[in-house]
Design a protein around this motif. Structure first.
Motif, PDB file in Angstrom:
ATOM      1  N   VAL A  58      27.156  13.843  22.305  1.00 10.92           N
ATOM      2  CA  VAL A  58      27.330  15.003  21.426  1.00 10.92           C
ATOM      3  C   VAL A  58      26.797  14.700  20.028  1.00 10.92           C
ATOM      4  CG1 VAL A  58      29.059  16.452  20.286  1.00 10.92           C
ATOM      5  CG2 VAL A  58      29.227  15.983  22.740  1.00 10.92           C
ATOM      6  N   GLU A  62      23.772  16.678  18.166  1.00 12.47           N
ATOM      7  CA  GLU A  62      23.930  17.334  16.866  1.00 12.47           C
ATOM      8  C   GLU A  62      22.874  16.891  15.862  1.00 12.47           C
ATOM      9  OE1 GLU A  62      28.054  16.361  16.121  1.00 12.47           O
ATOM     10  OE2 GLU A  62      28.700  18.308  16.931  1.00 12.47           O
ATOM     11  N   LEU A  83      32.641  17.980  28.447  1.00  8.59           N
ATOM     12  CA  LEU A  83      31.686  18.737  27.630  1.00  8.59           C
ATOM     13  C   LEU A  83      32.071  20.211  27.571  1.00  8.59           C
ATOM     14  CD1 LEU A  83      28.299  17.143  28.759  1.00  8.59           C
ATOM     15  CD2 LEU A  83      29.453  16.851  26.544  1.00  8.59           C
ATOM     16  N   TRP A  87      33.298  20.751  23.883  1.00 11.05           N
ATOM     17  CA  TRP A  87      32.096  21.212  23.193  1.00 11.05           C
ATOM     18  C   TRP A  87      31.417  22.324  23.987  1.00 11.05           C
ATOM     19  CZ3 TRP A  87      32.837  15.801  23.872  1.00 11.05           C
ATOM     20  CH2 TRP A  87      33.236  15.120  22.725  1.00 11.05           C
ATOM     21  N   LEU A  90      27.730  24.060  22.447  1.00  9.25           N
ATOM     22  CA  LEU A  90      26.742  23.168  21.818  1.00  9.25           C
ATOM     23  C   LEU A  90      25.380  23.444  22.456  1.00  9.25           C
ATOM     24  CD1 LEU A  90      26.451  20.905  19.741  1.00  9.25           C
ATOM     25  CD2 LEU A  90      26.897  19.281  21.555  1.00  9.25           C
TER      26      LEU A  90
END
Length: 98
Positions: A58, A62, A83, A87, A90
């Motif tokens: 992650v 990013e 995930l 997140w 994302l």
């Protein structure tokens, strides 16, 4: 870990855990610095990814420039769940189950 043929990315086997974090993070850093718009992570032979390994993925995603992404192919079910749960929005990580 070994390079994928025909596209930018790597095939990973075994476990992503304490003993392999430095290798995993190095691979992800190379992907971030590379120029591919899509970087494939083939994880069908990975049996386990700990939370720190998921977090490293992650964090690397990013740092990708806009429009670039990781495509995570056939990850272990636990990584897919982590995930999705932690997140879910994302855009730099796409999970492909086939």
């Amino acid at each position: 870990m070994r390079p994928l043929e025909g596209c930018g990315g790597v095939r990973v086997a075994g476990e992503i855990g304490l003993a392999t974090h430095s290798i995993w993070e190095r691979v992800l850093e190379q992907a971030v610095r590379g120029g591919e718009s899509v970087y494939y992570l083939e994880l069908s032979e990975v049996t386990f990814v700990d939370v720190a390994g998921a977090g490293a993925l992650v964090a690397a995603a990013e740092r990708l420039e806009d429009g670039r992404r990781f495509v995570v192919r056939r990850p272990p079910p636990a990584l897919r769940r982590v995930l999705k749960m932690l997140w879910p929005h994302l855009p730099a990580i796409e999970v492909a189950t086939s």
